[in-house]
Enzyme design. Structure first.
Site, PDB file in Angstrom:
ATOM      1  N   MET A 188       6.451   6.343  -7.247  1.00 41.03           N
ATOM      2  CA  MET A 188       6.370   7.590  -8.016  1.00 41.03           C
ATOM      3  C   MET A 188       7.791   7.949  -8.406  1.00 41.03           C
ATOM      4  O   MET A 188       8.350   8.971  -7.962  1.00 41.03           O
ATOM      5  CB  MET A 188       5.703   8.672  -7.158  1.00 41.03           C
ATOM      6  CG  MET A 188       4.207   8.420  -6.995  1.00 41.03           C
ATOM      7  SD  MET A 188       3.479   9.382  -5.658  1.00 41.03           S
ATOM      8  CE  MET A 188       3.723   8.237  -4.304  1.00 41.03           C
TER       9      MET A 188
ATOM     10  N   MET B  46       8.795   8.465  -3.465  1.00 37.36           N
ATOM     11  CA  MET B  46       8.891   9.640  -4.348  1.00 37.36           C
ATOM     12  C   MET B  46      10.354   9.996  -4.575  1.00 37.36           C
ATOM     13  O   MET B  46      11.148   9.982  -3.638  1.00 37.36           O
ATOM     14  CB  MET B  46       8.191  10.830  -3.707  1.00 37.36           C
ATOM     15  CG  MET B  46       6.738  10.574  -3.384  1.00 37.36           C
ATOM     16  SD  MET B  46       6.023  12.030  -2.611  1.00 37.36           S
ATOM     17  CE  MET B  46       4.352  11.449  -2.305  1.00 37.36           C
TER      18      MET B  46
ATOM     19  N   ASP C 241       4.390   5.147  -0.135  1.00 39.86           N
ATOM     20  CA  ASP C 241       4.560   6.126  -1.213  1.00 39.86           C
ATOM     21  C   ASP C 241       6.029   6.481  -1.386  1.00 39.86           C
ATOM     22  O   ASP C 241       6.608   7.179  -0.562  1.00 39.86           O
ATOM     23  CB  ASP C 241       3.770   7.401  -0.879  1.00 39.86           C
ATOM     24  CG  ASP C 241       2.282   7.209  -1.083  1.00 39.86           C
ATOM     25  OD1 ASP C 241       1.888   6.717  -2.157  1.00 39.86           O
ATOM     26  OD2 ASP C 241       1.504   7.550  -0.169  1.00 39.86           O
TER      27      ASP C 241
ATOM     28  N   SER D 173      -1.835   5.300   4.055  1.00 42.68           N
ATOM     29  CA  SER D 173      -0.551   5.741   3.504  1.00 42.68           C
ATOM     30  C   SER D 173       0.322   6.270   4.625  1.00 42.68           C
ATOM     31  O   SER D 173       0.001   7.293   5.245  1.00 42.68           O
ATOM     32  CB  SER D 173      -0.754   6.849   2.473  1.00 42.68           C
ATOM     33  OG  SER D 173       0.496   7.479   2.237  1.00 42.68           O
TER      34      SER D 173
ATOM     35  N   HIS E 237       0.125   1.208   2.691  1.00 44.04           N
ATOM     36  CA  HIS E 237       0.435   1.879   1.427  1.00 44.04           C
ATOM     37  C   HIS E 237       1.725   2.673   1.605  1.00 44.04           C
ATOM     38  O   HIS E 237       1.843   3.503   2.506  1.00 44.04           O
ATOM     39  CB  HIS E 237      -0.722   2.787   1.033  1.00 44.04           C
ATOM     40  CG  HIS E 237      -0.562   3.415  -0.321  1.00 44.04           C
ATOM     41  ND1 HIS E 237      -0.813   2.725  -1.491  1.00 44.04           N
ATOM     42  CD2 HIS E 237      -0.181   4.655  -0.697  1.00 44.04           C
ATOM     43  CE1 HIS E 237      -0.599   3.528  -2.528  1.00 44.04           C
ATOM     44  NE2 HIS E 237      -0.199   4.711  -2.071  1.00 44.04           N
TER      45      HIS E 237
ATOM     46  N   ASP F  49      -6.413   6.977  -4.628  1.00 42.49           N
ATOM     47  CA  ASP F  49      -5.348   7.520  -3.784  1.00 42.49           C
ATOM     48  C   ASP F  49      -5.324   9.040  -3.915  1.00 42.49           C
ATOM     49  O   ASP F  49      -5.101   9.573  -5.006  1.00 42.49           O
ATOM     50  CB  ASP F  49      -4.020   6.906  -4.257  1.00 42.49           C
ATOM     51  CG  ASP F  49      -2.831   7.303  -3.397  1.00 42.49           C
ATOM     52  OD1 ASP F  49      -3.021   8.021  -2.405  1.00 42.49           O
ATOM     53  OD2 ASP F  49      -1.709   6.865  -3.733  1.00 42.49           O
ATOM     54  N   GLY F  50      -5.561   9.710  -2.806  1.00 43.92           N
ATOM     55  CA  GLY F  50      -5.464  11.164  -2.767  1.00 43.92           C
ATOM     56  C   GLY F  50      -6.777  11.807  -2.359  1.00 43.92           C
ATOM     57  O   GLY F  50      -7.787  11.656  -3.033  1.00 43.92           O
TER      58      GLY F  50
ATOM     59  N   HIS G 145       3.760   2.045  -3.861  1.00 45.14           N
ATOM     60  CA  HIS G 145       3.394   2.963  -4.950  1.00 45.14           C
ATOM     61  C   HIS G 145       4.644   3.719  -5.348  1.00 45.14           C
ATOM     62  O   HIS G 145       5.094   4.627  -4.641  1.00 45.14           O
ATOM     63  CB  HIS G 145       2.294   3.905  -4.411  1.00 45.14           C
ATOM     64  CG  HIS G 145       1.853   4.962  -5.372  1.00 45.14           C
ATOM     65  ND1 HIS G 145       1.042   6.013  -4.994  1.00 45.14           N
ATOM     66  CD2 HIS G 145       2.080   5.133  -6.697  1.00 45.14           C
ATOM     67  CE1 HIS G 145       0.802   6.784  -6.037  1.00 45.14           C
ATOM     68  NE2 HIS G 145       1.431   6.280  -7.085  1.00 45.14           N
TER      69      HIS G 145
ATOM     70  N   MET H 261      -5.328   7.826  -9.597  1.00 47.35           N
ATOM     71  CA  MET H 261      -4.906   8.939  -8.740  1.00 47.35           C
ATOM     72  C   MET H 261      -6.043   9.959  -8.695  1.00 47.35           C
ATOM     73  O   MET H 261      -6.493  10.439  -9.736  1.00 47.35           O
ATOM     74  CB  MET H 261      -3.648   9.612  -9.292  1.00 47.35           C
ATOM     75  CG  MET H 261      -2.363   8.799  -9.180  1.00 47.35           C
ATOM     76  SD  MET H 261      -1.916   8.268  -7.506  1.00 47.35           S
ATOM     77  CE  MET H 261      -1.849   9.820  -6.608  1.00 47.35           C
TER      78      MET H 261
ATOM     79  N   GLY I 151       0.726  14.570   0.277  1.00 43.51           N
ATOM     80  CA  GLY I 151      -0.488  14.212   0.988  1.00 43.51           C
ATOM     81  C   GLY I 151      -1.303  15.475   1.252  1.00 43.51           C
ATOM     82  O   GLY I 151      -0.818  16.593   1.037  1.00 43.51           O
TER      83      GLY I 151
HETATM   84  C1  DX5 Z   1       0.098  11.248  -3.126  1.00 38.29           C
HETATM   85  C2  DX5 Z   1       0.280   9.891  -2.460  1.00 38.29           C
HETATM   86  C3  DX5 Z   1      -0.827   9.547  -1.547  1.00 38.29           C
HETATM   87  C4  DX5 Z   1      -0.963  10.431  -0.360  1.00 38.29           C
HETATM   88  C5  DX5 Z   1      -2.391  10.419   0.087  1.00 38.29           C
HETATM   89  O1  DX5 Z   1       1.151  11.460  -3.980  1.00 38.29           O
HETATM   90  O2  DX5 Z   1       0.336   8.881  -3.454  1.00 38.29           O
HETATM   91  O3  DX5 Z   1      -0.794   8.193  -1.147  1.00 38.29           O
HETATM   92  O4  DX5 Z   1      -0.120  10.066   0.686  1.00 38.29           O
HETATM   93  O5  DX5 Z   1      -2.529  11.314   1.130  1.00 38.29           O
HETATM   94  P1  DX5 Z   1      -3.924  11.903   1.589  1.00 38.29           P
HETATM   95  O6  DX5 Z   1      -4.818  10.736   1.878  1.00 38.29           O
HETATM   96  O7  DX5 Z   1      -3.561  12.684   2.784  1.00 38.29           O
HETATM   97  O8  DX5 Z   1      -4.459  12.720   0.447  1.00 38.29           O
HETATM   98 ZN    ZN Z   2       0.109   6.569  -3.043  1.00 39.87          ZN
END
Ligand code: DX5
Ligand code: ZN
Length: 221
Positions: free
Chosen positions: A71, A40, A38, A11, A36, A176-177, A69, A140, A147
């Site tokens: 969000m 938001m 993200d 990510s 990946h 993821d997460g 992804h 999730m 992150g």
């Molecule tokens: C969270 C994201 C993840 C995040 C994962 O909302 O969707 O993709 O970046 O980060 P890590 O691996 O650091 O938990």
């Molecule tokens: Zn993600």
């Protein structure tokens, strides 16, 4: 049933944004499989990241598929822009709007692979009725938005339920997460085959961390 290949999807949320192009080249050299991305919106999740201009500028830097992804809510008005910016897969959240089936049809109509993400509190039943429109299910393993959070152990049981629902269909199961060398094997044992990792890869030597993630899953298989 044939085993699906293990996919590592770093990510870029955890990358050094001042050198994003080089960061993406580094993970490709380190044998990552997908990027990946993200996205938001500060509304569906309590954080804002980036959107299509960043994707567009990264697209020529790598051949790796872009695993996007979203969000964001609503997602439908933006699907074609993400497809045009270079997405190969587009994942929307089951909770993002009332018309999930319509969103998935729209993604396939754009010629892209579909995905649905399930928040920790969302039951697997949310995707039962759309299973044949799915190429990927994202479980999730933290609450989306940031992150660097910790893997929620109860999600292992949800991954098992998703695996049972998939029942051998051609669908990837992504987590993821909070994915690290310690938690990745738990997710893989439960049935996941796509590992998203941000901090675990970008805060160390990228190639070494990617290799370590793969190694941890192979040893604990
Ligand atoms: C969270 C994201 C993840 C995040 C994962 O909302 O969707 O993709 O970046 O980060 P890590 O691996 O650091 O938990
Ligand atoms: Zn993600």
């Amino acid at each position: 049933m044939k085993q699906r290949p293990l996919i590592i999807a770093p990510s870029i949320l955890a990358a050094d944004f001042s050198r994003l192009g080089e960061e993406v080249v580094a993970i490709e050299k380190g044998k990552a499989d997908w990027v990946h991305i993200d996205v938001m919106d500060g509304h569906f999740v309590p954080n804002i990241s980036f959107g299509t201009p960043i994707m567009q500028s990264l697209r020529p830097k790598t051949k790796m598929p872009f695993d996007v992804h979203l969000m964001i809510a609503p997602a439908d008005p933006y699907l074609s822009a993400f497809a045009a910016a270079g997405a190969d897969r587009i994942t929307v959240h089951a909770e993002a709007g009332p018309h999930l089936d319509r969103s998935l049809q729209a993604i396939r109509a754009l010629g892209k692979k579909t995905g649905v993400a399930l928040n920790p509190a969302t039951p697997v039943s949310a995707i039962e009725q759309v299973i044949d429109r799915l190429d990927l299910i994202l479980v999730m393993t933290v609450n989306p938005g940031f992150g660097g959070q910790s893997f929620i152990p109860a999600m292992a049981e949800k991954i098992r339920q998703v695996k049972a629902l998939v029942a051998g269909r051609d669908i990837d199961i992504e987590v993821d997460g909070g994915i690290t060398k310690d938690t990745a094997p738990i997710a893989v044992k439960a049935g996941a085959n796509v590992l998203v990792a941000g901090n675990a890869i970008f805060k160390g030597d990228h190639a070494a961390e990617i290799k370590a993630l793969r190694g941890a899953c192979a040893i604990n298989a």
